[in-house]
Scaffold this active site. Structure first.
Site, mmCIF file in Angstrom:
data_model
loop_
_atom_site.group_PDB
_atom_site.id
_atom_site.type_symbol
_atom_site.label_atom_id
_atom_site.label_comp_id
_atom_site.label_asym_id
_atom_site.label_seq_id
_atom_site.Cartn_x
_atom_site.Cartn_y
_atom_site.Cartn_z
ATOM 1 N N HIS A 207 0.838 -1.199 0.000
ATOM 2 C CA HIS A 207 0.000 0.000 0.000
ATOM 3 C C HIS A 207 0.873 1.249 0.000
ATOM 4 O O HIS A 207 1.945 1.275 0.595
ATOM 5 C CB HIS A 207 -0.902 -0.012 1.243
ATOM 6 C CG HIS A 207 -1.971 1.029 1.243
ATOM 7 N ND1 HIS A 207 -1.722 2.357 1.528
ATOM 8 C CD2 HIS A 207 -3.303 0.933 0.998
ATOM 9 C CE1 HIS A 207 -2.856 3.036 1.456
ATOM 10 N NE2 HIS A 207 -3.836 2.208 1.131
ATOM 11 N N TYR A 331 -15.296 4.516 7.500
ATOM 12 C CA TYR A 331 -15.738 3.166 7.133
ATOM 13 C C TYR A 331 -17.207 2.909 7.453
ATOM 14 O O TYR A 331 -17.587 1.814 7.876
ATOM 15 C CB TYR A 331 -14.837 2.120 7.800
ATOM 16 C CG TYR A 331 -13.495 2.018 7.123
ATOM 17 C CD1 TYR A 331 -13.362 1.363 5.908
ATOM 18 C CD2 TYR A 331 -12.374 2.624 7.676
ATOM 19 C CE1 TYR A 331 -12.142 1.290 5.264
ATOM 20 C CE2 TYR A 331 -11.145 2.564 7.040
ATOM 21 C CZ TYR A 331 -11.037 1.890 5.834
ATOM 22 O OH TYR A 331 -9.823 1.835 5.189
#
Length: 356
Positions: A207, A331
């Site tokens: 990432h 989220y």
């Protein structure tokens, strides 16, 4: 391209598998064994139970995010050999259960950094925000307290209390680690695990650093095209690839994301797609996925993924908090569901236009 959503498990996530299953076109989830600590071996039984729970809901386990890497590996301590051996054993267990994608990061101390977890926008929604001037005023030893106080009671990924209770110790340990040493330690780790990855067909997808510059003097090595290409060239195995995160790369206006996607064709195993709005150098807010809501051209980003023949999972990344939802910052269900359907709409239009 396979549309997915990140899911933190039934013990930690306000979003259920049943809700994710109802997002049109969403075929799988990206998840992890959230109660494990960096360096621990994941048992095959625990992996199987996680997979079976997801499949019972009518979804696929599309990948792991993350199998976190112990700091001793990043620092390059002699003890890294045991932690690398543990990591390899975990990869073997994942491979035996048919899981072929692992997202991970190699950021020291903090997996990601923000100055505000709930900055209110004019429409009343809230977003994650970064302001370098505010960060510069924070004592890094107190950073966890700042984040924890604004997390709404949720454990933030990458900011687990048991690890960050050692934050002063970690900063001391990383004092001798500059960007070059961190890079060499990453290469050492990748060369050690690649035979196992090749044996089981596991794609390791690093990432991007978030944000794409040094924070609190800690080195960053996965933040722009040249650095990323160097990592791919150092371990030229197809299993050594990327989680191309548009939000992390997009934190820096210097990054031409469509160009980077095309340049890394064949090595992008996973996509995190989200929008950000640049406010000033070192200052940005996250935004809705819609292009006009931020500074990134999401059409051009999705077209670049289409042009390279992306077949792996993509997920909408952080979303706004909207409609009164209470969830882990970034989220929630609602805005990520909107983001998923928007991205799939772009993909359908690009795909059909290409066939005309």
């Amino acid at each position: 391209m396979k549309m997915t959503l990140r899911w933190f498990g039934s013990k930690h996530d306000t979003v259920t598998l049943g809700q994710i299953r109802q997002i049109p076109g969403c075929v799988g989830v990206i998840t992890t064994l959230y109660d494990t600590k960096p360096g621990e071996v994941w048992s095959r039984g625990a992996i199987r139970a996680m997979k079976e729970e997801i499949e019972a809901a009518g979804l696929a386990l599309s990948g792991i995010e993350s199998v976190n890497i112990h700091d001793d590996i990043k620092i390059g301590l002699p003890t890294r050999e045991q932690y690398i051996a543990n990591y390899i054993e975990t990869l073997e267990n994942l491979g035996k259960e048919g899981i072929d994608l692992v997202c991970y990061n190699f950021m020291p101390v903090f997996d990601w950094t923000r100055s505000d977890l709930a900055k209110e926008r004019p429409d009343g929604s809230t977003v994650l925000s970064y302001d370098q001037e505010l960060i510069d005023k924070i004592d890094p030893a107190k950073m966890f307290e700042e984040m924890d106080a604004n997390s709404g009671g949720f454990v933030l990924p990458g900011w687990e209390p048991d690890r960050l209770a050692r934050i002063k110790e970690l900063f001391e340990m990383y004092k001798g680690v500059d960007a070059e040493k961190l890079f060499q330690n990453l290469v050492y780790f990748l060369k050690a695990i690649m035979p196992t990855c090749e044996k089981y067909g596991i794609k390791m997808a690093i990432h991007m650093d978030d944000p794409a510059w040094s924070v609190f003097g800690l080195p960053r090595i996965v933040n722009h095209k040249e650095n990323i290409q160097r990592i791919l060239d150092a371990v030229p195995v197809m299993n050594n690839g990327l989680t191309l995160c548009t939000g992390s790369l997009g934190s820096s206006p210097r990054n031409n994301i469509p160009d980077m996607i095309r340049s890394f064709k064949g090595r992008i195993h996973f996509g995190h797609v989200r929008n950000v709005i640049h406010l000033a150098p070192g200052k940005f807010d996250e935004a809705a996925h819609l292009s006009s809501d931020g500074s990134l051209d999401m059409f051009e980003i999705m077209k670049a993924f289409y042009d390279i023949g992306m077949t792996g999972p993509i997920r909408p990344d952080h979303g706004r908090m909207i409609w009164g939802e209470k969830a882990m910052p970034g989220y929630g269900l609602y805005d990520r569901a909107l983001g998923a359907t928007y991205l799939m709409g772009l993909w359908e239009a690009i795909e059909k236009s290409a066939k005309e």
